[in-house]
Design an enzyme around this catalytic site. Structure first.
Site, PDB file in Angstrom:
ATOM      1  N   ASP A   1    -100.443   6.996  30.131  1.00  0.00           N
ATOM      2  CA  ASP A   1    -101.017   7.816  31.166  1.00  0.00           C
ATOM      3  C   ASP A   1    -100.502   7.413  32.503  1.00  0.00           C
ATOM      4  O   ASP A   1    -100.079   5.925  32.482  1.00  0.00           O
ATOM      5  CB  ASP A   1    -102.318   7.639  31.123  1.00  0.00           C
ATOM      6  CG  ASP A   1    -103.138   8.829  32.264  1.00  0.00           C
ATOM      7  OD1 ASP A   1    -102.500   9.783  32.279  1.00  0.00           O
ATOM      8  OD2 ASP A   1    -104.391   8.543  32.155  1.00  0.00           O
TER       9      ASP A   1
ATOM     10  N   ASN B   1    -104.165  19.202  27.130  1.00  0.00           N
ATOM     11  CA  ASN B   1    -103.187  19.023  28.129  1.00  0.00           C
ATOM     12  C   ASN B   1    -102.492  20.665  28.265  1.00  0.00           C
ATOM     13  O   ASN B   1    -101.783  20.750  29.232  1.00  0.00           O
ATOM     14  CB  ASN B   1    -101.852  17.955  27.810  1.00  0.00           C
ATOM     15  CG  ASN B   1    -102.310  16.708  28.148  1.00  0.00           C
ATOM     16  OD1 ASN B   1    -101.913  15.839  27.597  1.00  0.00           O
ATOM     17  ND2 ASN B   1    -103.140  16.564  29.094  1.00  0.00           N
TER      18      ASN B   1
END
Ligand code: IPE
Ligand code: IPE
Ligand code: MG
Length: 243
Positions: free
Chosen positions: A20, A68
């Site tokens: 991330d 996502n």
């Protein structure tokens, strides 16, 4: 990592990484988010090879979550393009993968992914099936809850076919129907980027994992950071509910 230290420690068998911080890394540099994803893919290559060199047996890389898909279509298609490029390259560098002993495995839902990406992933899985130093789980279109639903459906089908009884379902049979079937649970889960959450990553398998958080953004993550995470992990006292 220093050879002497490496000899003295017990490495985690399975490390999960939530890759991330790509978007923020790009923003800091005045670049498009996509550039952050490209840089993140390079970090993935480096850390994956380094993990195998250390002798880690399993690494799971969280690359794209079932959530996502909510991102702008332009970003999603740019990420898919990066997967395509990576898979073409990984399929082409067979000799290098062989030398390192990398075995690739998709831990994610095929349904919903572009068919050419699924095909390339399957080719990579097949080509690398015999290798064994490190298993690289690619968590693409992965969601921990989705994975448990997937397992529940598979078990329900087995009950329907009369292969098992409802009472036979236990923790082991659920584990055996996850994408990580046959693998040990992650000993260590690493999340860079300053977020302190799992974001639906390996929620079943993480029951007794050790966590390592850091503010480093994924594209800046280095082999030295992996060393630091592993050395911190080695100091933990894992009790698994015992004394
Ligand atoms: C991780 O980086 C990559 C994916 C989730 C695909 P992000 O894109 O989430 O980066 P930040 O969190 O916005 O910085
Ligand atoms: C988790 O990151 C998913 C991956 C790294 C692939 P996100 O950026 O999607 O997580 P949230 O939205 O901050 O929880
Ligand atoms: Mg993020």
């Amino acid at each position: 990592m220093n050879e002497e230290i490496l000899k003295q420690i017990e490495l985690p068998k399975h490390i999960g990484i939530i890759m991330d911080g790509n978007g923020r890394w790009a923003k800091q540099r005045g670049l498009e988010r996509t550039e952050g994803h490209r840089a993140g893919a390079n970090t993935f290559r480096t850390i994956c090879d380094y993990g195998a060199d250390l002798g880690i047996e399993y690494m799971t890389f969280y690359a794209f979550s079932t959530e996502n898909w909510k991102r702008p279509p332009k970003e999603v298609s740019a990420i898919m393009k990066i997967f395509r490029d990576y898979l073409d390259e990984a399929n082409a560098r067979e000799a290098e993968n062989e030398k390192r002993g990398l075995r690739f495995h998709l831990t994610g839902e095929k349904k919903g992914l572009p068919p050419d990406i699924v095909k390339n992933l399957e080719t990579l899985e097949k080509k690398s099936a015999g290798k064994k130093v490190m298993t690289v789980n690619l968590a693409i279109n992965y969601g921990g809850r989705d994975e448990i639903v997937h397992a529940a459906k598979a078990l329900a089908q087995k009950v329907k076919r009369g292969e098992i009884k409802p009472g036979d379902i236990d923790e082991a049979s659920i584990s055996e129907n996850l994408f990580t079937a046959g693998q040990p649970d992650p000993d260590l889960i690493i999340r860079p980027s300053g977020e302190y959450r799992l974001s639906n990553f390996m929620i079943w398998q993480a029951a007794y994992s050790e966590f390592w958080f850091s503010d480093i953004l994924w594209p800046d993550f280095t082999p030295d950071d992996l060393d630091r995470a592993i050395l911190d992990y080695c100091k933990r006292n894992r009790r698994f509910g015992g004394v």
